[in-house]
Design an enzyme around this catalytic site. Structure first.
Site, short mmCIF file in Angstrom:
data_model
loop_
_atom_site.label_atom_id
_atom_site.label_comp_id
_atom_site.label_asym_id
_atom_site.label_seq_id
_atom_site.Cartn_x
_atom_site.Cartn_y
_atom_site.Cartn_z
CE LYS A 199 -20.91 12.72 13.98
NZ LYS A 199 -20.81 11.67 14.77
CD GLU A 212 -5.49 -2.65 1.44
OE1 GLU A 212 -5.90 -2.09 0.42
OE2 GLU A 212 -5.13 -2.06 2.38
CD1 TRP A 236 -22.34 10.88 9.31
CD2 TRP A 236 -20.45 11.47 9.57
NE1 TRP A 236 -21.87 10.36 10.35
CE2 TRP A 236 -20.52 10.66 10.43
CE3 TRP A 236 -18.86 11.99 9.62
CZ2 TRP A 236 -19.62 10.28 11.40
CZ3 TRP A 236 -18.01 11.81 10.54
CH2 TRP A 236 -18.37 10.76 11.49
CB THR A 270 -1.06 0.04 1.22
OG1 THR A 270 0.26 0.29 2.31
CG2 THR A 270 -1.74 -1.00 1.35
P1 ADP Z 1 -3.80 4.04 -0.98
O1 ADP Z 1 -4.76 3.36 0.26
O2 ADP Z 1 -2.51 3.70 -0.60
O3 ADP Z 1 -4.39 5.18 -1.52
P2 ADP Z 1 -5.23 2.43 -2.96
O4 ADP Z 1 -4.57 2.75 -4.32
O5 ADP Z 1 -5.29 0.87 -2.49
O6 ADP Z 1 -4.19 2.98 -2.14
O7 ADP Z 1 -6.63 3.18 -2.73
C1 ADP Z 1 -7.72 2.77 -2.27
C2 ADP Z 1 -8.56 3.71 -1.80
O8 ADP Z 1 -8.87 4.77 -2.89
C3 ADP Z 1 -9.96 3.25 -1.48
O9 ADP Z 1 -10.20 2.78 -0.20
C4 ADP Z 1 -10.87 4.49 -1.81
O10 ADP Z 1 -10.67 5.25 -0.49
C5 ADP Z 1 -10.07 5.36 -3.11
N1 ADP Z 1 -10.59 4.96 -4.11
C6 ADP Z 1 -10.29 4.34 -5.14
N2 ADP Z 1 -11.09 4.40 -6.11
C7 ADP Z 1 -12.12 5.34 -5.84
C8 ADP Z 1 -13.30 5.85 -6.16
N3 ADP Z 1 -13.84 5.40 -7.64
N4 ADP Z 1 -14.11 6.75 -5.82
C9 ADP Z 1 -13.66 7.17 -4.60
N5 ADP Z 1 -12.60 6.63 -3.75
C10 ADP Z 1 -11.95 5.73 -4.65
#
Ligand code: ADP
Length: 539
Positions: free
Chosen positions: A434, A325, A439, A178
């Protein structure tokens, strides 16, 4: 039924048997274009596999890569798992200290490096312990003496000795970390089975992104990030023509490649795709494109982007959601039969949602009251399970509350779910605002602000407030040569949100800080805000 193991070797064999004449095209660091067929790809991959085995790679060993998107990286995506090894692409945008930490934590045995990236490698090589360094020759200069030449070792490999690893679909095949925006990066292992099932699920036209043999696919998303959303596996499985842009990810280079190679499908994060839209808009008649679909993911997609591509260029932008993940694609926003009857406006409302879970992915969400009803309104943290969802992090006993007691992954994303299972992500739990006990979704505000014709980018964070506890604060990047006042932005939002949602304060900046893969880095914005505030207080 037969006990048939779903392995990377089976994808390679199918590619060779069925699609031998199809092409793989790469833009190399010297800007030359390299072309070869699936047949060449399969032969070289087998030779590489045998060569790596001869050099000492055994089942379970990890081979790191520090490479851009190109055909040799694709060869590694297959050769390493095909001998039971684990390919571990390193994110070349991380700091040398993070890269050293990751290589050591993963206990990588070899590394394969693009020659053009050797200066980066030299910055952390003294901190790590690898038994071999293999360099892909890309420049006039000869490769440093103590390193092996990728092309030379590959040539020495004998294809006939190739003995594909097919005995255990649950064995690890791929590793990634990550990006570590909170705390140290965490290691994740994908198995042969999870990769194969994920590829199958994403390929479906009805619920995934629908790639076929007829397509020419250019993944902009780097191969060093979350397996490039699985494109190198899904595209090979169906024999699509594959195009790799090498290090050239600017809008002009990408558009030229789209045009010359007649690319039909591409995929990347919204920030990169927005640049492509601006470039196209600056001279709409310049490029003759064959693009039919753009897959957007990694962060929320603004509505104007989907609308502009459809209305101005006839290109479908599919919004997907995912996380490293979960291999990493989890949902896609496609039109259901019900929505096809809806008005254009309602269809756009649907298109900016994160959509429906891919097959085999089960979803639920909960808040303080328990599991949320699927009413499209109640918010809760999204939880997942399925065959391409991690069950644990690599070498991490204490996964800081990332799993529920019954084994579902807690995503950290706050979502609503409609009665037919459509996910709408409202925020990351740590980014939700918040205010006065209610929210506010920063993503919804950002989306709306980016609709303003003078706004290029907008990011909203929560800031402390004595009366309401928290208020939204918006950082705005203007389009070139444009201006807009805070009052105009407030008025622009007025008919779109309840009054208490609308930020009072706006700050105009040159660029929003981004993560290594182009997402808004809200932690950096919070730091900027705090630094300014404390300097004001002390001043
Ligand atoms: P990191 O957590 O290191 O940024 P990731 O690339 O795995 O790595 O990111 C996953 C996160 O990115 C998701 O949990 C979400 O919060 C955000 N995310 C991914 N795609 C979208 C999307 N289409 N819309 C909103 N958030 C997104």
């Amino acid at each position: 039924m037969m006990d048939y193991q779903l392995t990377i070797a089976t994808i390679l064999r199918r590619a060779e048997d069925l699609y031998s004449k199809k092409e793989i095209i790469s833009c190399l660091p010297d800007k030359s274009i390299h072309r070869y067929t699936y047949d060449d790809f399969a032969k070289r991959t087998k030779k590489l596999a045998v060569a790596l085995q001869r050099l000492g790679i055994r089942e379970g060993d990890k081979v790191a890569t520090l490479c851009w998107n190109h055909y040799q990286h694709l060869e590694m995506y297959y050769a390493i798992p095909c001998i039971g090894g684990i390919i571990h692409p390193l994110n070349l945008r991380l700091s040398p200290a993070d890269l050293a930490y990751i290589v050591n934590h993963a206990a990588d045995k070899f590394i394969i490096v693009d020659q053009v990236l050797l200066p980066l490698f030299e910055k952390f090589k003294s901190e790590i312990n690898l038994s071999r360094v293999i360099v892909i020759p890309q420049m006039e200069e000869t490769i440093p003496q103590d390193y092996l030449n990728y092309e030379a070792i590959l040539e020495a490999g004998d294809e006939k000795e190739f003995d594909p690893f097919e005995k255990d679909e649950n064995a690890a095949a791929f590793m990634c970390y990550t990006s570590g925006t909170t705390g140290k990066p965490k290691g994740i292992l994908y198995s042969h089975r999870s990769i194969t099932l994920h590829a199958m699920a994403t390929l479906l036209g009805s619920v995934g992104i629908g790639i076929s043999e007829k397509d020419v696919v250019l993944p902009i998303v780097p191969m060093f990030h979350a397996s490039a959303w699985g494109f190198p596996y899904s595209c090979t499985l169906v024999g699509a023509t594959q195009v790799f842009p090498g290090p050239y990810l600017d809008a002009e280079s990408l558009l030229s490649l789209f045009e010359s190679e007649k690319v039909t499908v591409t995929g990347g994060v919204p920030t990169v795709i927005i640049n492509i839209l601006h470039k196209l808009d600056s001279d709409p008649k310049r490029y003759k494109l064959a693009l039919r679909t753009i897959v957007l993911g990694g962060s929320a997609t603004p509505r104007f982007l989907i609308q502009a591509f459809k209305e101005r260029y006839g290109i479908l932008a599919i919004h997907t959601w995912g996380m490293t993940e979960i291999s990493p694609m989890g949902s896609s926003s496609f039109m259901t039969s019900k929505l096809q009857q809806a008005s254009q406006e309602e269809q756009y409302d649907q298109a900016i949602k994160q959509g429906f879970p891919l097959p085999f992915l089960e979803i639920r969400a909960r808040n303080e009251m328990g599991f949320i009803p699927w009413d499209g309104e109640t918010m809760g943290e999204l939880e997942l399970r399925g065959p391409f969802v991690i069950a644990s992090y690599y070498k991490e006993e204490d996964a800081d509350g990332k799993f529920t007691p019954d084994g579902w992954l807690k995503t950290g994303d706050i979502a609503t779910i409609t009665e037919d299972g459509c996910i709408s992500i409202k925020d990351r739990s740590k980014d939700l605002i918040k205010s006065g006990g209610e929210w506010i979704s920063s993503l919804a505000l950002e989306n709306a602000l980016m609709e303003h014709p003078h706004v290029r980018e907008a990011a909203v964070i929560a800031v402390p407030d004595t009366k309401w506890m928290e208020r939204p604060f918006a950082y705005i990047v203007l389009r070139e040569g444009k201006t807009v006042s805070s009052r105009e932005l407030r008025e622009f939002l007025a008919d779109k949100f309840a009054k208490f949602w609308i930020p009072e304060e706006y700050e105009f900046i040159d660029a929003i800080p981004k993560t290594s893969v182009g997402k808004f880095l809200k932690a950096a914005l919070r730091e900027i805000y705090n630094a300014k505030r404390s300097s004001k207080t002390s001043g």
